[in-house]
Motif scaffolding. Structure first.
Motif, PDB file in Angstrom:
ATOM      1  N   ASP A 231       0.843  -1.184   0.000  1.00 30.99           N
ATOM      2  CA  ASP A 231       0.000   0.000   0.000  1.00 30.99           C
ATOM      3  C   ASP A 231       0.887   1.245   0.000  1.00 30.99           C
ATOM      4  N   ALA A 232       0.343   2.336  -0.481  1.00 32.46           N
ATOM      5  CA  ALA A 232       1.130   3.566  -0.622  1.00 32.46           C
ATOM      6  C   ALA A 232       1.627   4.089   0.724  1.00 32.46           C
ATOM      7  N   GLU A 233       0.851   3.870   1.785  1.00 31.37           N
ATOM      8  CA  GLU A 233       1.228   4.398   3.101  1.00 31.37           C
ATOM      9  C   GLU A 233       2.202   3.494   3.858  1.00 31.37           C
ATOM     10  N   CYS A 234       2.425   2.280   3.357  1.00 28.66           N
ATOM     11  CA  CYS A 234       3.300   1.300   4.035  1.00 28.66           C
ATOM     12  C   CYS A 234       2.869   1.105   5.489  1.00 28.66           C
ATOM     13  N   LYS A 235       1.560   1.038   5.706  1.00 26.98           N
ATOM     14  CA  LYS A 235       1.049   0.982   7.079  1.00 26.98           C
ATOM     15  C   LYS A 235       1.416  -0.304   7.800  1.00 26.98           C
ATOM     16  N   TYR A 236       1.577  -1.401   7.071  1.00 23.45           N
ATOM     17  CA  TYR A 236       1.909  -2.646   7.754  1.00 23.45           C
ATOM     18  C   TYR A 236       3.386  -2.689   8.134  1.00 23.45           C
ATOM     19  N   GLU A 237       4.209  -2.074   7.336  1.00 26.41           N
ATOM     20  CA  GLU A 237       5.617  -1.956   7.728  1.00 26.41           C
ATOM     21  C   GLU A 237       5.733  -1.063   8.958  1.00 26.41           C
ATOM     22  N   ASP A 238       4.938  -0.009   8.994  1.00 23.98           N
ATOM     23  CA  ASP A 238       4.927   0.854  10.174  1.00 23.98           C
ATOM     24  C   ASP A 238       4.431   0.089  11.396  1.00 23.98           C
ATOM     25  N   LEU A 239       3.407  -0.728  11.218  1.00 21.65           N
ATOM     26  CA  LEU A 239       2.863  -1.504  12.331  1.00 21.65           C
ATOM     27  C   LEU A 239       3.894  -2.491  12.864  1.00 21.65           C
ATOM     28  N   SER A 240       4.665  -3.115  11.973  1.00 20.76           N
ATOM     29  CA  SER A 240       5.687  -4.064  12.430  1.00 20.76           C
ATOM     30  C   SER A 240       6.748  -3.349  13.259  1.00 20.76           C
ATOM     31  N   ASN A 241       7.035  -2.098  12.912  1.00 22.48           N
ATOM     32  CA  ASN A 241       7.977  -1.307  13.716  1.00 22.48           C
ATOM     33  C   ASN A 241       7.390  -0.992  15.083  1.00 22.48           C
ATOM     34  N   GLN A 242       6.107  -0.617  15.097  1.00 24.66           N
ATOM     35  CA  GLN A 242       5.442  -0.286  16.356  1.00 24.66           C
ATOM     36  C   GLN A 242       5.377  -1.480  17.296  1.00 24.66           C
ATOM     37  N   LEU A 243       5.205  -2.674  16.721  1.00 26.18           N
ATOM     38  CA  LEU A 243       5.117  -3.889  17.536  1.00 26.18           C
ATOM     39  C   LEU A 243       6.478  -4.433  17.925  1.00 26.18           C
ATOM     40  N   GLY A 244       7.537  -3.866  17.380  1.00 23.67           N
ATOM     41  CA  GLY A 244       8.894  -4.301  17.708  1.00 23.67           C
ATOM     42  C   GLY A 244       9.285  -5.626  17.081  1.00 23.67           C
ATOM     43  N   ILE A 245       8.693  -5.937  15.911  1.00 24.48           N
ATOM     44  CA  ILE A 245       8.959  -7.233  15.275  1.00 24.48           C
ATOM     45  C   ILE A 245       9.571  -7.079  13.883  1.00 24.48           C
ATOM     46  N   SER A 246       9.975  -5.859  13.532  1.00 23.50           N
ATOM     47  CA  SER A 246      10.426  -5.597  12.161  1.00 23.50           C
ATOM     48  C   SER A 246      11.652  -6.415  11.774  1.00 23.50           C
ATOM     49  N   SER A 247      12.476  -6.792  12.746  1.00 22.45           N
ATOM     50  CA  SER A 247      13.681  -7.577  12.423  1.00 22.45           C
ATOM     51  C   SER A 247      13.338  -9.008  12.010  1.00 22.45           C
ATOM     52  N   SER A 248      12.124  -9.457  12.320  1.00 29.07           N
ATOM     53  CA  SER A 248      11.729 -10.830  11.983  1.00 29.07           C
ATOM     54  C   SER A 248      10.682 -10.881  10.872  1.00 29.07           C
ATOM     55  N   VAL A 249      10.343  -9.712  10.298  1.00 23.77           N
ATOM     56  CA  VAL A 249       9.332  -9.645   9.236  1.00 23.77           C
ATOM     57  C   VAL A 249       9.935  -8.998   7.998  1.00 23.77           C
ATOM     58  N   THR A 250       9.714  -9.648   6.841  1.00 23.18           N
ATOM     59  CA  THR A 250      10.192  -9.110   5.566  1.00 23.18           C
ATOM     60  C   THR A 250       9.016  -8.906   4.631  1.00 23.18           C
ATOM     61  N   PHE A 251       8.934  -7.721   4.031  1.00 21.28           N
ATOM     62  CA  PHE A 251       7.886  -7.405   3.063  1.00 21.28           C
ATOM     63  C   PHE A 251       8.491  -7.377   1.663  1.00 21.28           C
ATOM     64  N   ASN A 252       7.963  -8.208   0.770  1.00 18.73           N
ATOM     65  CA  ASN A 252       8.464  -8.292  -0.596  1.00 18.73           C
ATOM     66  C   ASN A 252       7.374  -7.958  -1.598  1.00 18.73           C
ATOM     67  N   ASP A 253       7.775  -7.457  -2.767  1.00 25.26           N
ATOM     68  CA  ASP A 253       6.836  -7.238  -3.857  1.00 25.26           C
ATOM     69  C   ASP A 253       6.372  -8.584  -4.408  1.00 25.26           C
ATOM     70  N   PRO A 254       5.265  -8.608  -5.159  1.00 26.42           N
ATOM     71  CA  PRO A 254       4.816  -9.868  -5.769  1.00 26.42           C
ATOM     72  C   PRO A 254       5.872 -10.412  -6.729  1.00 26.42           C
ATOM     73  N   ILE A 255       5.954 -11.729  -6.809  1.00 22.15           N
ATOM     74  CA  ILE A 255       6.847 -12.380  -7.764  1.00 22.15           C
ATOM     75  C   ILE A 255       6.051 -13.437  -8.526  1.00 22.15           C
ATOM     76  N   PRO A 256       6.267 -13.564  -9.842  1.00 20.34           N
ATOM     77  CA  PRO A 256       5.498 -14.553 -10.616  1.00 20.34           C
ATOM     78  C   PRO A 256       5.875 -15.986 -10.275  1.00 20.34           C
ATOM     79  N   ASN A 257       7.137 -16.207  -9.874  1.00 19.97           N
ATOM     80  CA  ASN A 257       7.587 -17.561  -9.526  1.00 19.97           C
ATOM     81  C   ASN A 257       7.524 -17.754  -8.012  1.00 19.97           C
TER      82      ASN A 257
END
Length: 366
Positions: A231-257
């Motif tokens: 999403d344009a606001e990157c709200k879920y990446e922000d939420l992972s930072n707020q929850l203190g779990i960003s080091s264990s969560v990776t957000f990737n773009d869609p991939i066909p394979n």
């Protein structure tokens, strides 16, 4: 040779509708000798998924104010139909305009509507105001009326049948994108949980991240890897930072394979508030992975056998969702056995079984 015309918005998206269309249309062209044409709106863009070289693509331009848009849409599709002269038309468009095609076209050619989303999609929205709810209910009223005007209205699950008051309903689930004959050998269990889907409110990543906070406290060495259009606001990446779990969560773009992601994960999670089907569930199961999913409307309940090849969780129950992930992490043998069960159970979605149902339906209507 049967001439089949699909009407859709586009083929460049990374969603389930585009994925399924690529599989079905290609299989019909390659194995059933259908003459397939796919009509898109506003130009032919590079497809995200692969389509058979036997398929023809056409486009119509629609733009301007609502009246101009509608007139261009009506005129453009009518012109394409005159040129293609299809034996059957199949509409793949979850928007309201797709529902109106029988009235727009007034054609003697049989017209099918393929519903790829649950009605809950119209009500599961971050916007909860009175006027939004009124707008959603009005749209649903129009859709339920318009659904009866198609020669066949095809839904993906038995649960979807209850959403439509029509006598022309048929259930045909989505086909598998792939089914590897042999799975890649894993020397040890990957400490990775994967989720696949766009960053929309309906996909429930806010719920997932709250569950993952609990999992992360128990197993800080495990990773959550998410693939999907951000999403344009990157709200879920922000939420992972707020929850203190960003080091264990990776957000990737869609991939066909996406197979590569499945091959390197221990399980898949689906935290959606609603689903049209749950394509990622059957894909992950084909790769021998158990799935943890909310028992949302509709799809997961048809696909997962609870406790056998995955877990169905009460919709929105964040703690139970986390606990089931933890249960699997603590029991690698159960992950392996559920994965074996998943591979067996998901064979019912192989393309040769699902596309045969479409071929039968098309020929009956013709």
């Amino acid at each position: 040779m049967i001439k089949l015309l699909y009407i859709t918005n586009g083929i460049d998206g990374s969603g389930g509708l585009e994925r399924v269309l690529s599989i079905k249309a290609s299989y019909l062209a390659e194995y059933y000798n259908y003459d397939v044409t796919i009509l898109c709106l506003n130009g032919l863009k590079e497809p995200f998924y692969s389509f058979s070289s036997k398929i023809k693509f056409v486009s119509i331009d629609v733009s301007g104010n609502p009246l101009a848009y509608f007139l261009n849409y009506k005129r453009g599709i009518r012109n394409i139909i005159k040129t293609v002269e299809p034996d059957i038309i199949s509409v793949c468009d979850d928007g309201l305009k797709g529902f109106l095609l029988p009235q727009i076209l007034k054609s003697k050619t049989p017209i099918i509507y393929e519903r790829h989303a649950s009605v809950s999609l119209n009500f599961n929205t971050a916007k909860k105001g009175f006027f939004q709810k009124l707008k959603n209910k009005f749209a649903y009223f129009i859709m339920r009326w318009a659904a009866t005007k198609f020669d066949k209205f095809v839904v993906l699950t038995n649960g979807n049948l209850n959403e439509w008051n029509a006598g022309n309903l048929e259930v045909i689930p989505n086909p598998l994108s792939f089914y590897p004959k042999e799975l890649p050998q894993k020397t040890k269990l990957p400490k990775t949980v994967v989720a696949v889907g766009s960053h929309s409110y309906n996909k429930g990543y806010d719920l997932l991240l709250q569950s993952w906070e609990k999992v992360n406290k128990e197993f800080p060495d495990w990773k959550l890897v998410i693939y999907g259009k951000k999403d344009a606001e990157c709200k879920y990446e922000d939420l992972s930072n707020q929850l203190g779990i960003s080091s264990s969560v990776t957000f990737n773009d869609p991939i066909p394979n996406i197979e590569e992601a499945y091959a390197n994960a221990a399980m898949l999670v689906l935290p959606s508030r609603s689903e049209g089907f749950g394509m990622v569930l059957i894909e992950a199961m084909a790769y021998g992975m158990p799935c943890v999913s909310y028992d949302c409307p509709h799809g997961p309940g048809d696909i997962i056998t609870n406790g056998e090849d995955g877990y169905l969780i009460e919709n929105g129950n964040i703690d139970e969702f986390a606990n089931r992930i933890i249960d699997l992490i603590q029991d690698p043998d159960n992950i392996a056995q559920m994965g074996i069960n998943a591979r067996i159970n998901v064979e019912r979605y192989l393309p040769e079984r699902i596309v045969a149902q479409w071929d039968k339906l098309f020929k009956e209507l013709i």
